[in-house]
Design a protein around this motif. Structure first.
Motif, PDB file in Angstrom:
ATOM      1  N   LEU A 242       0.827  -1.202   0.000  1.00 16.80           N
ATOM      2  CA  LEU A 242       0.000   0.000   0.000  1.00 16.80           C
ATOM      3  C   LEU A 242       0.863   1.254   0.000  1.00 16.80           C
ATOM      4  CD1 LEU A 242      -2.967   0.745  -0.040  1.00 16.80           C
ATOM      5  CD2 LEU A 242      -2.958   0.767   2.458  1.00 16.80           C
ATOM      6  N   ALA A 243       2.003   1.207   0.677  1.00 17.49           N
ATOM      7  CA  ALA A 243       2.919   2.347   0.668  1.00 17.49           C
ATOM      8  C   ALA A 243       3.440   2.608  -0.738  1.00 17.49           C
ATOM      9  CB  ALA A 243       4.079   2.100   1.633  1.00 17.49           C
ATOM     10  N   ALA A 244       3.771   1.540  -1.467  1.00 21.09           N
ATOM     11  CA  ALA A 244       4.246   1.699  -2.844  1.00 21.09           C
ATOM     12  C   ALA A 244       3.163   2.316  -3.724  1.00 21.09           C
ATOM     13  CB  ALA A 244       4.687   0.342  -3.395  1.00 21.09           C
ATOM     14  N   ARG A 245       1.931   1.899  -3.529  1.00 23.67           N
ATOM     15  CA  ARG A 245       0.836   2.446  -4.340  1.00 23.67           C
ATOM     16  C   ARG A 245       0.599   3.922  -4.028  1.00 23.67           C
ATOM     17  NH1 ARG A 245      -5.390   0.630  -3.645  1.00 23.67           N
ATOM     18  NH2 ARG A 245      -5.316   2.344  -2.153  1.00 23.67           N
ATOM     19  N   GLU A 246       0.588   4.275  -2.747  1.00 23.05           N
ATOM     20  CA  GLU A 246       0.343   5.664  -2.367  1.00 23.05           C
ATOM     21  C   GLU A 246       1.489   6.572  -2.812  1.00 23.05           C
ATOM     22  OE1 GLU A 246      -2.342   7.054  -0.977  1.00 23.05           O
ATOM     23  OE2 GLU A 246      -3.356   5.121  -1.173  1.00 23.05           O
ATOM     24  N   HIS A 247       2.716   6.057  -2.736  1.00 21.00           N
ATOM     25  CA  HIS A 247       3.850   6.854  -3.207  1.00 21.00           C
ATOM     26  C   HIS A 247       3.740   7.102  -4.710  1.00 21.00           C
ATOM     27  CE1 HIS A 247       7.952   8.316  -3.730  1.00 21.00           C
ATOM     28  NE2 HIS A 247       8.105   7.414  -4.685  1.00 21.00           N
TER      29      HIS A 247
END
Length: 422
Positions: A242-247
């Motif tokens: 999810l962090a990769a997607r939000e970034h």
């Protein structure tokens, strides 16, 4: 007698003198004779490379360097080219290859700037392709109904199929009782197509009004998403994806390594932080997880970060003291300047109905706002999605259908039900 001896001595001296003259003459002739030229061996063709151990051929020795051309030889341009070898490219193939390479190279604009084509965004995986086990389970029953038609055993087969898929007994009976009454009243035709179409519509209706979108704050402070669940369900991996997607969508993300009890949990989350270019706040092993969450929120506020993704230690939903500590973590996470908008329960889809029990306990303890269902591609128990929504009223926010970051996707009820029936 004396005369005979004298004669013999004279003869001996004459023979010796003659022999010495012959040897001297032979030596002189040998010195004056030029040496015979040595025979020149013809050039041998190079030996084929012998295969070394393991079947890998050894490299042949380099060919001897060719002698420079003499002045009497014709220049290279005047020599006619021989026929092309078996691996040579035709002029048309060479031109096509050069054109393909030119398309891959950066293009220079008129002002001298070089533009690069952006990499294509990863495509959303097709849910139908990832739910193979669940589709195989239901498909055998549905194909039997389509080929046999609606009879007295139809609803028994549907009941068995839904229970095996872990929809749950109460949810299964409620759905099929309503469908049976509509068939008996004539509201639904008794053809297999009409029956299965009505069942699909009933299952999709269970998710009416749900939105998979994750809520963010008003921007006055960093948004906080808290992740809870038992050990081994994939909380840390979900946070990393999810962090990769939000970034990628432009958010400035901070990760809070609140699981201070599991060995290597912080290192695992730090690896995901490096991949997603996110900041990470860690505590010492065995530290109070609430203090880690507090430090992460303060760090995000100081750096004007948009989002804090907070990990927590795996909790057994039957341990009262651990659930009390989790309540404390929630209270700290929602203190200003943080804005706690989501408490996401991560469940392993392979646990089936046991996940429903976990959802009940965590909802009572920390007020779960949505469910993340992981490992859905590896189980035939995908029906637990229907049970969670029907019995607890919790929306399914995200589902994991693979190992890649792009395999954590928003839950689409229509696509999910369609994937099970087609």
């Amino acid at each position: 007698m004396t005369v005979l001896i004298v004669v013999l001595v004279v003869v001996f001296i004459a023979v010796a003198t003659t022999s010495a003259l012959v040897v001297t003459t032979t030596r002189r002739r040998t010195r004056l004779r030029p040496p015979a030229p040595r025979p020149v061996r013809p050039a041998q063709p190079p030996r084929p490379a012998r295969p070394a151990a393991g079947g890998v051929p050894r490299e042949a020795p380099p060919a001897p360097r060719a002698a420079p051309p003499s002045e009497t030889e014709a220049p290279a341009g005047d020599v006619e080219a021989g026929p092309a070898g078996p691996g040579a490219l035709s002029p048309e193939e060479v031109a096509a290859l050069e054109a393909a390479i030119a398309e891959l190279e950066p293009q220079e604009t008129g002002d001298g700037a070089i533009t690069l084509e952006p990499a294509p965004a990863p495509q959303r995986p097709a849910l139908r392709d990832r739910l193979g086990k669940a589709r195989l389970l239901l498909g055998s029953y549905l194909d039997g109904i389509r080929s046999r038609g609606v009879d007295d055993t139809t609803f028994d087969d549907l009941e068995e199929a839904l229970i095996l898929a872990d929809v749950g007994v109460s949810t299964t009976m409620r759905v099929l009782d309503d469908l049976r009454s509509r068939v008996n009243s004539g509201a639904v035709d008794k053809s297999p197509e009409a029956l299965l179409r009505a069942l699909r519509e009933d299952l999709e209706e269970m998710f009416a009004g749900d939105s998979p979108a994750l809520t963010k704050g008003d921007g006055a402070g960093p948004t906080v998403w808290l992740f809870v669940g038992v050990n081994g369900v994939g909380k840390t991996t979900t946070i990393g994806k999810l962090a990769a997607r939000e970034h990628a969508e432009g958010s400035n993300v901070v990760l809070a390594a609140g699981d201070t009890f599991r060995a290597a949990a912080g290192e695992q989350l730090e690896t995901w932080a490096d991949r997603s270019e996110a900041s990470i706040i860690r505590g010492s092993e065995g530290a109070d997880p609430s203090s880690v969450i507090f430090d992460a929120v303060q760090h995000a506020a100081a750096r004007r970060a948009d989002l804090v993704l907070a990990d927590t230690a795996g909790r057994l939903h039957t341990k009262v003291n651990l659930m009390e500590e989790l309540r404390k973590v929630r209270r700290v996470a929602e203190r200003p300047p943080g804005q706690l908008t989501e408490v996401l329960l991560v469940l392993d889809a392979t646990t089936g109905q046991n996940g429903l029990v976990q959802a009940k306990q965590f909802t009572e303890a920390v007020g779960v706002t949505g469910v993340v269902l992981t490992k859905l591609d590896g189980t035939a128990k995908g029906g637990v999605v229907l049970a969670i929504r029907s019995e607890l009223g919790l929306p399914i926010k995200l589902i994991g259908v693979g190992e890649g970051s792009e395999d954590l996707i928003e839950f689409d009820p229509a696509e999910f039900v369609s994937a099970l029936f087609e």
